[in-house]
Design an enzyme around this catalytic site. Structure first.
Site, PDB file in Angstrom:
ATOM      1  N   GLN A  46      23.806  29.844  28.030  1.00 34.29           N
ATOM      2  CA  GLN A  46      25.135  30.280  27.573  1.00 34.29           C
ATOM      3  C   GLN A  46      26.202  29.680  28.452  1.00 34.29           C
ATOM      4  O   GLN A  46      26.044  29.660  29.686  1.00 34.29           O
ATOM      5  CB  GLN A  46      25.230  31.825  27.630  1.00 34.29           C
ATOM      6  CG  GLN A  46      26.592  32.398  27.228  1.00 34.29           C
ATOM      7  CD  GLN A  46      26.593  33.914  27.234  1.00 34.29           C
ATOM      8  OE1 GLN A  46      25.693  34.542  26.654  1.00 34.29           O
ATOM      9  NE2 GLN A  46      27.578  34.526  27.874  1.00 34.29           N
ATOM     10  N   ASP A  47      27.270  29.168  27.827  1.00 31.66           N
ATOM     11  CA  ASP A  47      28.434  28.671  28.565  1.00 31.66           C
ATOM     12  C   ASP A  47      29.549  29.689  28.454  1.00 31.66           C
ATOM     13  O   ASP A  47      29.798  30.220  27.369  1.00 31.66           O
ATOM     14  CB  ASP A  47      28.941  27.338  27.968  1.00 31.66           C
ATOM     15  CG  ASP A  47      28.182  26.127  28.513  1.00 31.66           C
ATOM     16  OD1 ASP A  47      28.508  24.992  28.129  1.00 31.66           O
ATOM     17  OD2 ASP A  47      27.244  26.325  29.319  1.00 31.66           O
ATOM     18  N   ASN A  48      30.202  29.972  29.568  1.00 31.33           N
ATOM     19  CA  ASN A  48      31.362  30.873  29.579  1.00 31.33           C
ATOM     20  C   ASN A  48      32.600  30.109  29.993  1.00 31.33           C
ATOM     21  O   ASN A  48      32.525  29.111  30.726  1.00 31.33           O
ATOM     22  CB  ASN A  48      31.134  32.030  30.569  1.00 31.33           C
ATOM     23  CG  ASN A  48      30.038  32.972  30.108  1.00 31.33           C
ATOM     24  OD1 ASN A  48      29.658  32.985  28.934  1.00 31.33           O
ATOM     25  ND2 ASN A  48      29.515  33.770  31.021  1.00 31.33           N
ATOM     26  N   HIS A  62      30.467  40.298  40.435  1.00 25.17           N
ATOM     27  CA  HIS A  62      29.610  40.733  39.330  1.00 25.17           C
ATOM     28  C   HIS A  62      28.188  40.206  39.434  1.00 25.17           C
ATOM     29  O   HIS A  62      27.917  39.177  40.072  1.00 25.17           O
ATOM     30  CB  HIS A  62      30.198  40.238  37.998  1.00 25.17           C
ATOM     31  CG  HIS A  62      31.570  40.747  37.738  1.00 25.17           C
ATOM     32  ND1 HIS A  62      32.435  40.128  36.869  1.00 25.17           N
ATOM     33  CD2 HIS A  62      32.268  41.806  38.245  1.00 25.17           C
ATOM     34  CE1 HIS A  62      33.583  40.797  36.838  1.00 25.17           C
ATOM     35  NE2 HIS A  62      33.509  41.811  37.680  1.00 25.17           N
ATOM     36  N   LYS A  72      23.996  30.927  37.732  1.00 22.40           N
ATOM     37  CA  LYS A  72      25.228  30.349  37.176  1.00 22.40           C
ATOM     38  C   LYS A  72      25.528  29.005  37.828  1.00 22.40           C
ATOM     39  O   LYS A  72      25.277  28.805  39.013  1.00 22.40           O
ATOM     40  CB  LYS A  72      26.409  31.299  37.410  1.00 22.40           C
ATOM     41  CG  LYS A  72      26.293  32.611  36.661  1.00 22.40           C
ATOM     42  CD  LYS A  72      27.284  33.655  37.131  1.00 22.40           C
ATOM     43  CE  LYS A  72      26.975  34.994  36.485  1.00 22.40           C
ATOM     44  NZ  LYS A  72      27.640  36.114  37.186  1.00 22.40           N
ATOM     45  N   TYR A 132      31.491  28.071  33.151  1.00 24.06           N
ATOM     46  CA  TYR A 132      30.214  28.166  33.858  1.00 24.06           C
ATOM     47  C   TYR A 132      29.045  28.403  32.906  1.00 24.06           C
ATOM     48  O   TYR A 132      29.190  29.055  31.878  1.00 24.06           O
ATOM     49  CB  TYR A 132      30.252  29.237  34.948  1.00 24.06           C
ATOM     50  CG  TYR A 132      30.763  30.593  34.553  1.00 24.06           C
ATOM     51  CD1 TYR A 132      32.119  30.832  34.380  1.00 24.06           C
ATOM     52  CD2 TYR A 132      29.887  31.667  34.404  1.00 24.06           C
ATOM     53  CE1 TYR A 132      32.601  32.085  34.040  1.00 24.06           C
ATOM     54  CE2 TYR A 132      30.362  32.927  34.082  1.00 24.06           C
ATOM     55  CZ  TYR A 132      31.709  33.128  33.892  1.00 24.06           C
ATOM     56  OH  TYR A 132      32.181  34.371  33.567  1.00 24.06           O
ATOM     57  N   ASP A 167      36.758  46.288  37.772  1.00 28.14           N
ATOM     58  CA  ASP A 167      36.610  45.719  39.115  1.00 28.14           C
ATOM     59  C   ASP A 167      37.288  46.592  40.171  1.00 28.14           C
ATOM     60  O   ASP A 167      36.803  46.702  41.295  1.00 28.14           O
ATOM     61  CB  ASP A 167      37.169  44.292  39.147  1.00 28.14           C
ATOM     62  CG  ASP A 167      36.288  43.321  38.373  1.00 28.14           C
ATOM     63  OD1 ASP A 167      36.751  42.185  38.114  1.00 28.14           O
ATOM     64  OD2 ASP A 167      35.154  43.705  38.018  1.00 28.14           O
TER      65      ASP A 167
HETATM   66  C1  LIG Z   1      30.758  38.232  30.799  1.00 27.92           C
HETATM   67  C2  LIG Z   1      30.990  38.337  29.314  1.00 27.92           C
HETATM   68  C3  LIG Z   1      32.007  39.105  28.795  1.00 27.92           C
HETATM   69  N1  LIG Z   1      32.191  39.176  27.437  1.00 27.92           N
HETATM   70  C4  LIG Z   1      33.314  39.971  26.940  1.00 27.92           C
HETATM   71  C5  LIG Z   1      33.315  41.414  27.381  1.00 27.92           C
HETATM   72  C6  LIG Z   1      34.778  41.774  27.443  1.00 27.92           C
HETATM   73  O1  LIG Z   1      35.245  42.164  26.173  1.00 27.92           O
HETATM   74  C7  LIG Z   1      35.460  40.452  27.823  1.00 27.92           C
HETATM   75  C8  LIG Z   1      35.821  40.347  29.298  1.00 27.92           C
HETATM   76  O2  LIG Z   1      34.660  40.651  30.038  1.00 27.92           O
HETATM   77  P1  LIG Z   1      34.765  40.865  31.596  1.00 27.92           P
HETATM   78  O3  LIG Z   1      35.966  41.678  31.937  1.00 27.92           O
HETATM   79  O4  LIG Z   1      33.410  41.334  32.104  1.00 27.92           O
HETATM   80  O5  LIG Z   1      35.013  39.363  32.093  1.00 27.92           O
HETATM   81  P2  LIG Z   1      35.072  38.885  33.613  1.00 27.92           P
HETATM   82  O6  LIG Z   1      35.750  39.895  34.486  1.00 27.92           O
HETATM   83  O7  LIG Z   1      35.584  37.498  33.597  1.00 27.92           O
HETATM   84  O8  LIG Z   1      33.537  38.887  34.046  1.00 27.92           O
HETATM   85  C9  LIG Z   1      32.845  37.708  34.388  1.00 27.92           C
HETATM   86  O9  LIG Z   1      33.357  37.294  35.623  1.00 27.92           O
HETATM   87  C10 LIG Z   1      32.447  37.040  36.676  1.00 27.92           C
HETATM   88  C11 LIG Z   1      33.118  36.133  37.682  1.00 27.92           C
HETATM   89  C12 LIG Z   1      31.118  36.551  36.266  1.00 27.92           C
HETATM   90  O10 LIG Z   1      30.450  35.783  36.959  1.00 27.92           O
HETATM   91  C13 LIG Z   1      30.531  37.097  35.031  1.00 27.92           C
HETATM   92  O11 LIG Z   1      30.150  36.070  34.131  1.00 27.92           O
HETATM   93  C14 LIG Z   1      31.378  38.061  34.324  1.00 27.92           C
HETATM   94  O12 LIG Z   1      31.142  39.316  34.899  1.00 27.92           O
HETATM   95  O13 LIG Z   1      34.518  39.418  27.477  1.00 27.92           O
HETATM   96  C15 LIG Z   1      31.377  38.501  26.552  1.00 27.92           C
HETATM   97  O14 LIG Z   1      31.548  38.584  25.319  1.00 27.92           O
HETATM   98  N2  LIG Z   1      30.345  37.745  27.049  1.00 27.92           N
HETATM   99  C16 LIG Z   1      30.117  37.625  28.394  1.00 27.92           C
HETATM  100  O15 LIG Z   1      29.177  36.911  28.799  1.00 27.92           O
END
Ligand SMILES: Cc1cn([C@H]2C[C@H](O)[C@@H](COP(=O)(O)OP(=O)(O)O[C@H]3O[C@H](C)C(=O)[C@H](O)[C@H]3O)O2)c(=O)[nH]c1=O
Length: 184
Positions: A46-48, A62, A72, A132, A167
């Site tokens: 998976q790519d983010n 996280h 990652k 990532y 967070d």
């Molecule tokens: C991680 C993830 C989130 N989501 C959705 C869930 C929420 O509706 C929205 C934001 O999620 P979140 O607030 O968890 O996103 P980040 O705060 O950027 O979290 C990430 O940031 C840190 C640095 C990381 O390494 C992780 O990949 C991940 O925890 O995206 C998805 O649909 N798929 C995903 O793989």
């Protein structure tokens, strides 16, 4: 591809070659054969990609717990950020220790973070984008976090960071029970 070790065994900095010409540059940002040759073969699935508009945005720290733990490979698609990994493998000689590296569009550096480590970053320019690869799919039921300010990280940022509610309420490292164990 240049490979640099960090203070945490297993966490490495990769810098792909950039082929410059009058138009700009071309780079293979990820090549599985190169990773296999370097002994870093990971089956990413998976790519983010996220955008953080404000300087001083902190996302992290996280992890995804087993059975959906994620390794990652992190890079900065636009702007600049300070990327951090923290070892949370119970029994690890570097448990609770952190390492950080500045990733930017300009320097093209990437951080490879194995499963069993927290990941987080702070943005150092406006409109910074992080891209990532992850070695397992998103599993919200396995999502976990540790408070960004509880690991002794020397964040290159002063002032009040922008955080998600999740967070802001994360557990301090001292009160955290890790789901990961160190395997020598
Ligand atoms: C991680 C993830 C989130 N989501 C959705 C869930 C929420 O509706 C929205 C934001 O999620 P979140 O607030 O968890 O996103 P980040 O705060 O950027 O979290 C990430 O940031 C840190 C640095 C990381 O390494 C992780 O990949 C991940 O925890 O995206 C998805 O649909 N798929 C995903 O793989």
């Amino acid at each position: 591809m240049q490979i640099e070790q960090t203070s945490l065994p297993g966490v490495v900095i990769l810098t792909p070659v950039r082929h410059g010409d009058a138009r700009g540059f071309f780079s293979e940002s990820w090549n599985r054969q190169r990773m296999i040759e370097a002994g870093l073969d990971i089956d990413f699935v998976q790519d983010n990609h996220s955008l953080s508009a404000r300087v001083g945005t902190i996302r992290g720290l996280h992890y995804q717990a087993p059975p959906h733990a994620q390794a990652k490979l992190v890079r900065c698609g636009k702007g600049k950020l300070f990327d951090v990994a923290v070892d949370i493998r119970k029994g690890s000689p570097t448990y609770g220790q952190w390492t950080g590296v500045e990733l930017s569009f300009e320097n093209g550096r990437q951080l490879l973070i194995p499963a069993g480590f927290l990941h987080g970053f702070v943005t150092l320019e406006p409109d910074t984008e992080i891209v990532y690869k992850c070695s397992d799919y998103y599993a919200p039921e396995c999502d976990g976090g540790v408070l960004w300010s509880s690991c002794g990280i020397d964040w290159p940022f002063t002032g009040e960071p922008l955080l998600s509610d999740k967070d802001r309420k994360a557990v301090p490292l001292a009160d955290f029970t890790s789901p990961f164990s160190f395997e020598a």
